[in-house]
Design an enzyme around this catalytic site. Structure first.
Site, PDB file in Angstrom:
ATOM      1  N   ASP A   1     -22.225 -68.299 -99.459  1.00 32.76           N
ATOM      2  CA  ASP A   1     -21.288 -67.661 -98.438  1.00 32.76           C
ATOM      3  C   ASP A   1     -22.104 -67.426 -96.911  1.00 32.76           C
ATOM      4  OD1 ASP A   1     -19.340 -66.418 -97.063  1.00 32.76           O
ATOM      5  OD2 ASP A   1     -17.828 -67.425 -97.835  1.00 32.76           O
TER       6      ASP A   1
ATOM      7  N   ARG B   1      -7.710 -71.655 -93.516  1.00 28.21           N
ATOM      8  CA  ARG B   1      -7.148 -72.683 -93.848  1.00 28.21           C
ATOM      9  C   ARG B   1      -6.224 -72.665 -94.424  1.00 28.21           C
ATOM     10  NH1 ARG B   1     -10.247 -77.067 -98.188  1.00 28.21           N
ATOM     11  NH2 ARG B   1     -12.292 -75.812 -96.820  1.00 28.21           N
TER      12      ARG B   1
ATOM     13  N   THR C   1      -1.663 -77.213 -97.002  1.00 22.29           N
ATOM     14  CA  THR C   1      -1.671 -78.430 -96.548  1.00 22.29           C
ATOM     15  C   THR C   1      -4.107 -78.586 -96.747  1.00 22.29           C
ATOM     16  OG1 THR C   1      -2.223 -77.422 -94.766  1.00 22.29           O
ATOM     17  CG2 THR C   1       0.121 -78.074 -95.085  1.00 22.29           C
TER      18      THR C   1
ATOM     19  N   ASP D   1     -19.963 -64.003 -95.326  1.00 20.18           N
ATOM     20  CA  ASP D   1     -20.740 -62.968 -96.265  1.00 20.18           C
ATOM     21  C   ASP D   1     -21.827 -62.422 -96.072  1.00 20.18           C
ATOM     22  OD1 ASP D   1     -18.179 -62.800 -97.214  1.00 20.18           O
ATOM     23  OD2 ASP D   1     -18.216 -64.089 -98.795  1.00 20.18           O
TER      24      ASP D   1
END
Ligand code: URA
Length: 209
Positions: A200, A104, A108, A203
């Protein structure tokens, strides 16, 4: 419009509850994800075409059905999607595996492709994009963009846990892509995590923080 299939089989629900539990460690988390993906694979592959072949049983000659030449491709979105590859490969060992890596952009907030690699005959295969969590939908939409850009004519999306926001985003940009999930959760929190979710997924799969 996309078909959304929620695979709430009792075995899937039971195993997903174990995955959601924060006390479940990486080894069990990985094994459960593989098992659930395998169970989901049963439904995902339901429309594979069959053809008749002639065989001989110990008693007679007969005609029997086998999967027709239709080819599958599996595309994990790196990195958590890797945890869903083995379950599908155990059902369809001849499937080829492509990869899409996205990060990401901090400014933006849009997903940027940093890696992609696909089988040569992607246009002849049913491509199954896999990622455990369908959260904002940004990565899924971008990964499907890449798979279609590379020539895929038929794409399915498979997630373990989805948010309503993520489903809506895929609906908006890829109305032709059917979505298979084990659970549709309540919503996203302000950090883009699914609630109640499981944290997550990358993870927890790989034991990182
Ligand atoms: N990615 C994750 O791994 N978990 C979430 O809840 C959302 C995105």
């Amino acid at each position: 419009m996309n078909k959304v299939v929620i695979m709430d089989h009792p075995l899937v629900q039971h195993k997903l509850t174990l995955m959601r539990d924060k006390n479940t460690g990486s080894k069990d988390f990985r094994e459960l994800l593989t098992e659930i993906t395998m169970l989901m694979g049963y439904e995902i592959t339901r429309d594979l075409p069959l053809e008749e072949v002639e065989i001989e049983t110990p008693l007679v000659k007969t005609k029997a059905k086998v999967i027709a030449g239709k080819k599958l491709g599996i595309v994990p979105i790196l990195r958590a999607g890797l945890g869903m590859v083995d379950g599908l490969l155990s059902l369809v060992p001849a499937a080829k595996v492509g990869h899409v890596g996205l990060y990401r952009d901090p400014e933006t907030l849009k997903p940027v492709e940093y890696y992609s690699k696909f089988p040569k005959d992607i246009n002849e295969r049913d491509m199954i994009v896999v990622d455990p969590m369908l959260a904002t939908g940004g990565s899924a939409v971008a990964a499907i963009d890449v798979v279609k850009r590379e020539g895929a004519k038929s794409v399915k999306l498979v997630n373990l846990v989805a948010s309503p926001e993520g489903i809506a985003e895929v609906h908006k940009y890829h109305p032709d892509v059917d979505i298979f999930v084990a659970a549709l959760d309540e919503r996203l929190n302000e950090h883009g995590y699914i609630l109640p979710g499981l944290g997550d997924a990358g993870d927890r799969l790989f034991g990182t923080k």
